[in-house]
Scaffold this motif. Structure first.
Motif, PDB file in Angstrom:
ATOM      1  N   LEU A  26       0.810  -1.222   0.000  1.00 18.31           N
ATOM      2  CA  LEU A  26       0.000   0.000   0.000  1.00 18.31           C
ATOM      3  C   LEU A  26       0.838   1.264   0.000  1.00 18.31           C
ATOM      4  CD1 LEU A  26      -2.901  -0.845   2.497  1.00 18.31           C
ATOM      5  CD2 LEU A  26      -2.909  -0.959   0.010  1.00 18.31           C
ATOM      6  N   TRP A  27       2.164   1.155   0.037  1.00 18.47           N
ATOM      7  CA  TRP A  27       2.997   2.348   0.157  1.00 18.47           C
ATOM      8  C   TRP A  27       2.792   3.334  -0.977  1.00 18.47           C
ATOM      9  CZ3 TRP A  27       8.426   0.158   1.965  1.00 18.47           C
ATOM     10  CH2 TRP A  27       8.308  -0.267   3.298  1.00 18.47           C
ATOM     11  N   ILE A  33       0.131   8.231   2.000  1.00 17.97           N
ATOM     12  CA  ILE A  33       0.790   7.045   2.547  1.00 17.97           C
ATOM     13  C   ILE A  33       2.249   7.001   2.101  1.00 17.97           C
ATOM     14  CG2 ILE A  33       0.833   4.530   2.485  1.00 17.97           C
ATOM     15  CD1 ILE A  33      -2.211   4.563   2.364  1.00 17.97           C
ATOM     16  N   ALA A  34       2.516   7.350   0.831  1.00 18.07           N
ATOM     17  CA  ALA A  34       3.889   7.338   0.324  1.00 18.07           C
ATOM     18  C   ALA A  34       4.776   8.291   1.120  1.00 18.07           C
ATOM     19  CB  ALA A  34       3.903   7.698  -1.160  1.00 18.07           C
ATOM     20  N   LYS A  35       4.248   9.477   1.418  1.00 15.68           N
ATOM     21  CA  LYS A  35       5.031  10.453   2.185  1.00 15.68           C
ATOM     22  C   LYS A  35       5.233   9.974   3.621  1.00 15.68           C
ATOM     23  CE  LYS A  35       3.584  14.439  -0.581  1.00 15.68           C
ATOM     24  NZ  LYS A  35       2.686  15.619  -0.646  1.00 15.68           N
ATOM     25  N   GLN A  36       4.183   9.400   4.204  1.00 17.54           N
ATOM     26  CA  GLN A  36       4.281   8.913   5.583  1.00 17.54           C
ATOM     27  C   GLN A  36       5.312   7.789   5.701  1.00 17.54           C
ATOM     28  OE1 GLN A  36       0.493   8.103   7.443  1.00 17.54           O
ATOM     29  NE2 GLN A  36       1.389   6.758   8.975  1.00 17.54           N
ATOM     30  N   CYS A  37       5.416   6.978   4.667  1.00 15.40           N
ATOM     31  CA  CYS A  37       6.336   5.844   4.693  1.00 15.40           C
ATOM     32  C   CYS A  37       7.705   6.188   4.095  1.00 15.40           C
ATOM     33  CB  CYS A  37       5.725   4.654   3.950  1.00 15.40           C
ATOM     34  SG  CYS A  37       4.244   4.003   4.763  1.00 15.40           S
ATOM     35  N   GLY A  38       7.893   7.460   3.710  1.00 15.12           N
ATOM     36  CA  GLY A  38       9.200   7.907   3.244  1.00 15.12           C
ATOM     37  C   GLY A  38       9.607   7.382   1.887  1.00 15.12           C
ATOM     38  N   VAL A  39       8.614   7.056   1.025  1.00 14.42           N
ATOM     39  CA  VAL A  39       8.946   6.484  -0.285  1.00 14.42           C
ATOM     40  C   VAL A  39       8.277   7.252  -1.421  1.00 14.42           C
ATOM     41  CG1 VAL A  39       9.392   4.150   0.588  1.00 14.42           C
ATOM     42  CG2 VAL A  39       7.053   4.794  -0.013  1.00 14.42           C
ATOM     43  N   LYS A  41       9.272   9.645  -3.506  1.00 16.23           N
ATOM     44  CA  LYS A  41      10.030   9.747  -4.754  1.00 16.23           C
ATOM     45  C   LYS A  41      10.084   8.412  -5.482  1.00 16.23           C
ATOM     46  CE  LYS A  41      11.484  13.891  -5.698  1.00 16.23           C
ATOM     47  NZ  LYS A  41      11.072  14.499  -6.999  1.00 16.23           N
ATOM     48  N   GLN A  42      10.309   7.343  -4.715  1.00 16.06           N
ATOM     49  CA  GLN A  42      10.369   6.011  -5.322  1.00 16.06           C
ATOM     50  C   GLN A  42       9.047   5.655  -5.982  1.00 16.06           C
ATOM     51  OE1 GLN A  42      11.489   6.947  -2.396  1.00 16.06           O
ATOM     52  NE2 GLN A  42      13.140   5.650  -1.591  1.00 16.06           N
ATOM     53  N   CYS A  43       7.933   5.984  -5.308  1.00 20.10           N
ATOM     54  CA  CYS A  43       6.610   5.690  -5.866  1.00 20.10           C
ATOM     55  C   CYS A  43       6.362   6.510  -7.126  1.00 20.10           C
ATOM     56  CB  CYS A  43       5.522   5.973  -4.837  1.00 20.10           C
ATOM     57  SG  CYS A  43       5.518   4.821  -3.443  1.00 20.10           S
ATOM     58  N   GLU A  44       6.806   7.759  -7.099  1.00 21.26           N
ATOM     59  CA  GLU A  44       6.640   8.627  -8.259  1.00 21.26           C
ATOM     60  C   GLU A  44       7.372   8.036  -9.455  1.00 21.26           C
ATOM     61  OE1 GLU A  44       6.232  13.446  -8.210  1.00 21.26           O
ATOM     62  OE2 GLU A  44       8.175  12.601  -7.718  1.00 21.26           O
ATOM     63  N   ASN A  45       8.616   7.597  -9.227  1.00 28.16           N
ATOM     64  CA  ASN A  45       9.394   6.992 -10.310  1.00 28.16           C
ATOM     65  C   ASN A  45       8.776   5.686 -10.777  1.00 28.16           C
ATOM     66  OD1 ASN A  45      11.240   9.061 -10.109  1.00 28.16           O
ATOM     67  ND2 ASN A  45      12.590   7.955  -8.692  1.00 28.16           N
ATOM     68  N   GLN A  46       8.286   4.867  -9.837  1.00 31.15           N
ATOM     69  CA  GLN A  46       7.687   3.577 -10.173  1.00 31.15           C
ATOM     70  C   GLN A  46       6.462   3.772 -11.044  1.00 31.15           C
ATOM     71  OE1 GLN A  46       6.763   0.908  -6.847  1.00 31.15           O
ATOM     72  NE2 GLN A  46       4.829   0.401  -7.850  1.00 31.15           N
ATOM     73  N   ASN A  47       5.612   4.731 -10.681  1.00 31.86           N
ATOM     74  CA  ASN A  47       4.384   4.961 -11.445  1.00 31.86           C
ATOM     75  C   ASN A  47       4.700   5.497 -12.832  1.00 31.86           C
ATOM     76  OD1 ASN A  47       2.787   4.108  -9.357  1.00 31.86           O
ATOM     77  ND2 ASN A  47       2.547   6.147  -8.474  1.00 31.86           N
ATOM     78  N   THR A  48       5.800   6.278 -12.956  1.00 31.15           N
ATOM     79  CA  THR A  48       6.186   6.809 -14.253  1.00 31.15           C
ATOM     80  C   THR A  48       6.727   5.707 -15.154  1.00 31.15           C
ATOM     81  OG1 THR A  48       6.756   8.917 -13.237  1.00 31.15           O
ATOM     82  CG2 THR A  48       7.662   8.487 -15.411  1.00 31.15           C
ATOM     83  N   VAL A  49       7.534   4.814 -14.557  1.00 26.97           N
ATOM     84  CA  VAL A  49       8.200   3.774 -15.344  1.00 26.97           C
ATOM     85  C   VAL A  49       7.241   2.680 -15.775  1.00 26.97           C
ATOM     86  CG1 VAL A  49       9.928   1.949 -15.242  1.00 26.97           C
ATOM     87  CG2 VAL A  49      10.446   4.199 -14.316  1.00 26.97           C
ATOM     88  N   LYS A  50       6.443   2.184 -14.848  1.00 28.00           N
ATOM     89  CA  LYS A  50       5.700   0.968 -15.164  1.00 28.00           C
ATOM     90  C   LYS A  50       4.453   1.197 -16.006  1.00 28.00           C
ATOM     91  CE  LYS A  50       2.723   0.566 -11.084  1.00 28.00           C
ATOM     92  NZ  LYS A  50       2.445  -0.184  -9.867  1.00 28.00           N
ATOM     93  N   GLY A  51       3.886   2.437 -15.999  1.00 26.59           N
ATOM     94  CA  GLY A  51       2.702   2.696 -16.792  1.00 26.59           C
ATOM     95  C   GLY A  51       1.649   1.631 -16.577  1.00 26.59           C
TER      96      GLY A  51
END
Length: 249
Positions: A26-27, A33-39, A41-51
């Motif tokens: 769920l991160w 949730i992404a900000k609370q879990c400290g991820v 930037k990683q989530c932003e990149n993941q969503n951009t890459v995986k489409g």
């Protein structure tokens, strides 16, 4: 200096881990949730890459005191969502069920529910939670797994989850709640085919008896097979079901 930096990094990582009460699946399900879990930037990149493909939309048309509805939410729907996350499973909750509605002389919607007034209260509380809370499903799951009277359950769950209950109860007891619940009545009335029972389950807006049975007994497999994006790890780990018959070859 390197030792100090490493120690500082470790301290910050532990602090983030302690602040994050969500499983990894769920991160990336929301910015909060992404900000609370400290991820974030990683989530932003993941969503951009995986489409990724659109999530599978599972709709549940239910009422708050229906035993089968409570079982499906607590034992199947919520655990499946926790495993898959919002990127793969979109949850649509419609708390109305087999209720009836009418307008009183003052123009406010009044409801009659299958399991009595308490169920109407529960439907209104959960409808208002859906409107007001970012993570409404966790709050509703908590209410549904609690065996207390619904308003008491809502108070206990609000305390447990750190939810401000006052706006929800003000909504449920006022015109806003009745209008929101009327919207739930309209959504339920628009079902095609019309619902014959609750829980009534839809998959990407469609209901069949086959979908109902598969969702009831193995929702995780159903969503994994329906999802068009890269299969999440939990889907790849699924074992084929054991057949109910052995064919004579």
């Amino acid at each position: 200096m390197k030792i100090v930096a490493a120690a500082l990094f470790l301290f910050m990582s532990l602090a983030v881990a302690n602040a994050c009460n969500f499983p990894p699946s769920l991160w990336c399900s929301s910015d909060r949730i992404a900000k609370q879990c400290g991820v974030y930037k990683q989530c932003e990149n993941q969503n951009t890459v995986k489409g990724a493909a659109d999530p599978v939309n599972v709709g549940l048309y239910y009422e708050s005191l229906c035993g089968g509805c409570k079982q499906f939410i607590t034992n199947t729907f919520y655990p499946t969502w926790k495993k898959l996350g919002s990127d793969v499973l979109k949850v649509t909750l419609v708390p109305y069920g087999n209720a009836r509605e009418r307008k009183d002389p003052f123009g406010k919607w009044q409801f009659t529910c299958q399991h009595g007034k308490d169920e109407c209260v529960g439907n209104l509380i959960e409808t208002c939670a859906l409107s007001l809370l970012n993570d409404s499903f966790t709050f509703i799951h908590c209410i549904e797994e609690n065996n207390s009277e619904l308003e008491t359950a809502a108070k206990r769950c609000a305390e447990k989850l750190g939810v401000d209950l006052d706006p929800i109860m003000n909504c449920a007891n006022g015109n806003t709640g009745s209008e929101l619940e009327h919207d739930m009545a309209v959504k339920t009335g628009a079902l095609n085919p019309p619902h014959k029972y609750v829980p009534w389950i839809t998959l990407n807006g469609e209901h069949t008896e086959d979908i109902q049975n598969k969702a009831t007994f193995d929702l995780l497999s159903l969503v994994c097979k329906t999802y068009q994006g890269p299969p999440p790890d939990v889907c790849q780990r699924l074992t084929p079901p054991i057949g109910t018959v052995c064919l004579n070859n």
